[in-house]
Design a protein around this motif. Sequence first.
Motif, PDB file in Angstrom:
ATOM      1  N   VAL A 113      45.967  70.908  79.102  1.00 41.61           N
ATOM      2  CA  VAL A 113      45.323  69.698  78.585  1.00 41.61           C
ATOM      3  C   VAL A 113      46.368  68.602  78.391  1.00 41.61           C
ATOM      4  N   GLY A 114      47.539  68.985  77.912  1.00 40.89           N
ATOM      5  CA  GLY A 114      48.613  68.017  77.758  1.00 40.89           C
ATOM      6  C   GLY A 114      49.034  67.404  79.085  1.00 40.89           C
ATOM      7  N   GLU A 115      49.102  68.207  80.140  1.00 39.90           N
ATOM      8  CA  GLU A 115      49.458  67.696  81.462  1.00 39.90           C
ATOM      9  C   GLU A 115      48.409  66.702  81.965  1.00 39.90           C
ATOM     10  N   GLN A 144      37.848  66.718  83.315  1.00 37.89           N
ATOM     11  CA  GLN A 144      38.822  67.486  84.085  1.00 37.89           C
ATOM     12  C   GLN A 144      39.065  68.859  83.454  1.00 37.89           C
ATOM     13  N   VAL A 145      39.106  68.903  82.123  1.00 37.44           N
ATOM     14  CA  VAL A 145      39.339  70.182  81.448  1.00 37.44           C
ATOM     15  C   VAL A 145      38.189  71.145  81.692  1.00 37.44           C
ATOM     16  N   GLY A 151      35.655  75.993  87.009  1.00 37.35           N
ATOM     17  CA  GLY A 151      35.871  76.138  88.442  1.00 37.35           C
ATOM     18  C   GLY A 151      35.020  75.194  89.265  1.00 37.35           C
ATOM     19  N   VAL A 152      34.747  73.996  88.728  1.00 31.71           N
ATOM     20  CA  VAL A 152      33.998  72.974  89.464  1.00 31.71           C
ATOM     21  C   VAL A 152      34.995  72.162  90.295  1.00 31.71           C
ATOM     22  N   PRO A 153      34.782  72.044  91.607  1.00 30.40           N
ATOM     23  CA  PRO A 153      35.713  71.284  92.452  1.00 30.40           C
ATOM     24  C   PRO A 153      35.858  69.841  91.974  1.00 30.40           C
ATOM     25  N   ILE A 154      37.070  69.333  92.003  1.00 34.91           N
ATOM     26  CA  ILE A 154      37.338  68.000  91.491  1.00 34.91           C
ATOM     27  C   ILE A 154      36.522  66.935  92.212  1.00 34.91           C
ATOM     28  N   GLU A 155      36.238  67.159  93.504  1.00 37.60           N
ATOM     29  CA  GLU A 155      35.489  66.154  94.259  1.00 37.60           C
ATOM     30  C   GLU A 155      34.023  66.077  93.827  1.00 37.60           C
ATOM     31  N   ASP A 156      33.544  67.058  93.049  1.00 37.47           N
ATOM     32  CA  ASP A 156      32.147  67.074  92.602  1.00 37.47           C
ATOM     33  C   ASP A 156      31.976  66.485  91.203  1.00 37.47           C
ATOM     34  N   GLN A 157      33.060  66.129  90.536  1.00 39.19           N
ATOM     35  CA  GLN A 157      32.976  65.712  89.140  1.00 39.19           C
ATOM     36  C   GLN A 157      32.163  64.439  88.953  1.00 39.19           C
ATOM     37  N   LEU A 232      28.907  72.459  80.984  1.00 41.87           N
ATOM     38  CA  LEU A 232      29.356  71.235  81.631  1.00 41.87           C
ATOM     39  C   LEU A 232      28.939  70.003  80.842  1.00 41.87           C
ATOM     40  N   LEU A 233      27.707  70.011  80.345  1.00 44.98           N
ATOM     41  CA  LEU A 233      27.203  68.860  79.596  1.00 44.98           C
ATOM     42  C   LEU A 233      27.908  68.742  78.246  1.00 44.98           C
ATOM     43  N   ALA A 234      27.769  69.775  77.408  1.00 44.92           N
ATOM     44  CA  ALA A 234      28.355  69.726  76.066  1.00 44.92           C
ATOM     45  C   ALA A 234      29.873  69.769  76.117  1.00 44.92           C
ATOM     46  N   GLY A 235      30.414  70.386  77.183  1.00 45.08           N
ATOM     47  CA  GLY A 235      31.853  70.537  77.287  1.00 45.08           C
ATOM     48  C   GLY A 235      32.593  69.247  77.531  1.00 45.08           C
ATOM     49  N   HIS A 236      31.878  68.192  77.921  1.00 46.99           N
ATOM     50  CA  HIS A 236      32.582  66.915  78.065  1.00 46.99           C
ATOM     51  C   HIS A 236      31.959  65.786  77.253  1.00 46.99           C
ATOM     52  N   GLU A 237      30.619  65.759  77.104  1.00 46.03           N
ATOM     53  CA  GLU A 237      29.985  64.640  76.415  1.00 46.03           C
ATOM     54  C   GLU A 237      30.457  64.513  74.962  1.00 46.03           C
ATOM     55  N   THR A 238      30.567  65.635  74.257  1.00 44.60           N
ATOM     56  CA  THR A 238      30.992  65.572  72.863  1.00 44.60           C
ATOM     57  C   THR A 238      32.381  64.953  72.745  1.00 44.60           C
ATOM     58  N   THR A 239      33.315  65.400  73.574  1.00 44.04           N
ATOM     59  CA  THR A 239      34.690  64.930  73.455  1.00 44.04           C
ATOM     60  C   THR A 239      34.857  63.507  73.963  1.00 44.04           C
ATOM     61  N   VAL A 240      34.128  63.124  75.019  1.00 41.80           N
ATOM     62  CA  VAL A 240      34.154  61.729  75.479  1.00 41.80           C
ATOM     63  C   VAL A 240      33.856  60.799  74.310  1.00 41.80           C
TER      64      VAL A 240
END
Length: 396
Positions: A113-115, A144-145, A151-157, A232-240
């Motif tokens: 995460v730091g990187e 990204q985290v 294991g979601v490909p970066i091009e699909d984000q 995927l939903l909760a894993g990023h929306e909360t932190t955003v």
Amino acid sequence: MTTPLQFTQEFWNNPHPVYAQLRQESPVRPVTLPNGAEIWLVTRYADCKAALADPRLSKRQGAGDNARSLTEPVRSPLTRHLLANDPPDHTRLRRLVSREFTARRVEELRPRVGELSAALIESLRVRGHTAELVEDYAVHLPIQVICELLGVPIEDQADFRRWTSVMVSASAAAGGAGVAEAAGAFVGYLLGLIERKRAAPAGDLLSALIATRDEGDRLDEDELTSMAFLLLLAGHETTVNLIGSGMYTLLTHRDVLQRLRTEPGLIPAAVEEFLRLESPVETATSRTATEPVTYGGVTIPAGAMVAISLLAADRDPERFPSPDSIDLQRPENQHLAFGYGIHYCLGAPLARLEAQIAFTDLLGAFPDMRLAVPPDQVDWRPGTLIRGPAALPVTL
């Protein structure tokens, strides 16, 4: 309060005076949501905490209403996760996935995460004097985290970010066009991703969930799809929204910002205050009363939908002295931003880790950061579920 609750942009930008009035005058009352649904809103801390842990409020019965804007073919695969089930199904699902979210496993993510944060900070430096902090940083770090974790490909984000944004928007709450299409596209994508992981397992969380077993038990196809969706939903929306609202708070409270720069050891405490002051989840996903329930002397009838306002509860002066102030030494800051009881957020340790790294890096890299617009010109995301600035233009 006898007047209807008006869900306007003015309310989204600053709902706190309205919630203060509700707590005082009608802390348990029916309201009409943007989609026309009638729901009982609970706003005092003690009542909200009791309701969050009340087994008479069913998540399973509420799931159909939460997903009412989705078409029937996609509703089932998206409501087989932890937040849409009661015990014993909830107990089973949580047991099967919780092993992947232990404190030890989350802490192992700290270097990565730091990187990722450092790379985003560098991209901000390259941009020059100005940036839009939500889109240029807050969105990308948690996406990204969680994508690397699952294991979601970066091009699909970009695709799944677009789908989830539609599904948690105010137009979704109002049954707006495009919600069913976004949900259907998301389900189709997840089914394909699961199939690829099943054929070629990798060292990611989704592969682990496909393979995980507990005394012969495992997640079925709909459960896998639904859990991947939730993560995927909760894993990023909360932190955003935690990063966005926290930076807004700091940029409008320069004294606190300067203190954190000189005392970075206080950043974990600051994160808890940001969670309390501007809960990234404004109201918990709805429940349905399976029998009459009473909170604060008001009885909610059986069959009624119930919304628990985490945002209102966490500014209740009966629980938090000087609730509208930032107190970096606040004792027993037991806010409800991550819920309470059996549905307490499984990803809370990861959100805290990401936020602590984000604030440390942003404050360290840009000591002179300022809002590029007056505070009252920052619009917050409309909707009763997710809360955070829609955009945060800054000078670096």
